[in-house]
Enzyme design. Structure first.
Site, PDB file in Angstrom:
ATOM      1  N   ARG A 279       0.857  -1.189   0.000  1.00 42.70           N
ATOM      2  CA  ARG A 279       0.000   0.000   0.000  1.00 42.70           C
ATOM      3  C   ARG A 279       0.895   1.241   0.000  1.00 42.70           C
ATOM      4  NH1 ARG A 279      -4.133   2.131   4.745  1.00 42.70           N
ATOM      5  NH2 ARG A 279      -4.986   3.828   3.502  1.00 42.70           N
ATOM      6  N   HIS A 280       0.495   2.263  -0.750  1.00 42.48           N
ATOM      7  CA  HIS A 280       1.298   3.493  -0.848  1.00 42.48           C
ATOM      8  C   HIS A 280       1.474   4.170   0.517  1.00 42.48           C
ATOM      9  CE1 HIS A 280      -2.150   6.137  -0.200  1.00 42.48           C
ATOM     10  NE2 HIS A 280      -2.834   5.297  -0.966  1.00 42.48           N
TER      11      HIS A 280
ATOM     12  N   ASN B 184      -5.039  11.198   3.155  1.00 43.17           N
ATOM     13  CA  ASN B 184      -5.061  10.270   4.293  1.00 43.17           C
ATOM     14  C   ASN B 184      -5.089  11.076   5.598  1.00 43.17           C
ATOM     15  OD1 ASN B 184      -2.715   8.018   2.710  1.00 43.17           O
ATOM     16  ND2 ASN B 184      -4.929   7.788   2.831  1.00 43.17           N
TER      17      ASN B 184
ATOM     18  N   GLY C 286      -9.907   7.677  -3.984  1.00 42.72           N
ATOM     19  CA  GLY C 286      -9.910   6.545  -4.890  1.00 42.72           C
ATOM     20  C   GLY C 286      -9.118   6.886  -6.137  1.00 42.72           C
TER      21      GLY C 286
ATOM     22  N   ARG D 267       0.512   9.028  -6.128  1.00 45.54           N
ATOM     23  CA  ARG D 267       0.923   8.655  -4.764  1.00 45.54           C
ATOM     24  C   ARG D 267       1.607   7.295  -4.725  1.00 45.54           C
ATOM     25  NH1 ARG D 267      -4.741   8.416  -5.097  1.00 45.54           N
ATOM     26  NH2 ARG D 267      -5.826   6.609  -4.202  1.00 45.54           N
TER      27      ARG D 267
ATOM     28  N   GLU E 186      -6.519   2.428  -7.419  1.00 47.57           N
ATOM     29  CA  GLU E 186      -7.436   2.275  -6.288  1.00 47.57           C
ATOM     30  C   GLU E 186      -8.865   2.082  -6.791  1.00 47.57           C
ATOM     31  OE1 GLU E 186      -8.349   1.242  -3.578  1.00 47.57           O
ATOM     32  OE2 GLU E 186      -7.789   2.666  -2.013  1.00 47.57           O
TER      33      GLU E 186
END
Length: 196
Positions: free
Chosen positions: A8-9, A15, A22, A60, A81
């Site tokens: 996961r980034h 965040n 998304g 990202r 995403e």
């Protein structure tokens, strides 16, 4: 036996602000950059190397990968995403409750121009299978996203086992799988901050 490290980034501005992220994008935070660099050091220390690297086309994910390694990589839309439709960029407080039978948002976002959980799962599985089927791909790093990674994980590991084995699925979490005869086997979740 082939190995896939699906990651996961790193932490992004959205965040931090608790915004739905998304297909929309936001930059990595300073913390996010530092965390990705720490993952790079972890791979070096553990002598984990990759013959191929992949990233979602989203900034990202690319920026996360570029802070881990300077090796060349391929960007793929299949690793993007989950598309949340008109909810993109909105507060996470607007997220629906999980569909209890599917342990996800189910079909909720379809009516708002987004994807269903099963569409995301199929897209991720197809993309990662295509990657791992290539004969010279033995140790692969792929950087993707929380929702997309979680749906892929649900295809190969029962939900009860996910709850037991993946206790922390924060930014930069790495899901290690082996791949053989068209099947992925979950090995473990790696959280570098907890390992160090």
């Amino acid at each position: 036996m082939k190995e896939l490290y699906l990651m996961r980034h790193s932490q992004t501005l959205f965040n931090q602000l608790h915004r739905i992220q998304g297909w929309s994008d936001s930059p990595l935070t300073k913390q996010g950059i530092e965390d990705a660099q720490e993952v790079g050091r972890y791979f070096k220390d553990q002598q984990i190397t990759f013959d191929h690297a992949y990233s979602s086309t989203q900034e990202r994910a690319c920026d996360t990968l570029e802070n881990i390694t300077d090796q060349p990589y391929t960007r793929l839309k299949g690793l993007k995403e989950w598309n949340f439709g008109v909810f993109e960029g909105q507060s996470e407080q607007l997220n629906p409750h999980d569909d209890s039978s599917r342990h996800s948002y189910g079909d909720f976002f379809l009516q708002f121009g987004g994807e269903s959980d099963l569409e995301v799962q199929e897209r991720m599985n197809q993309t990662l299978t295509t990657i791992m089927e290539q004969p010279d791909h033995h140790h692969v790093l792929a950087v993707s996203h929380g929702g997309a990674c979680f749906m892929f994980l649900q295809k190969w590991l029962p939900y009860d086992e996910i709850k037991r084995q993946v206790t922390n699925f924060h930014n930069c979490c790495i899901l290690k799988f082996t791949y053989e005869d068209g099947k992925f086997t979950f090995i473990k979740a790696i959280n570098v901050k907890e390992e160090n």
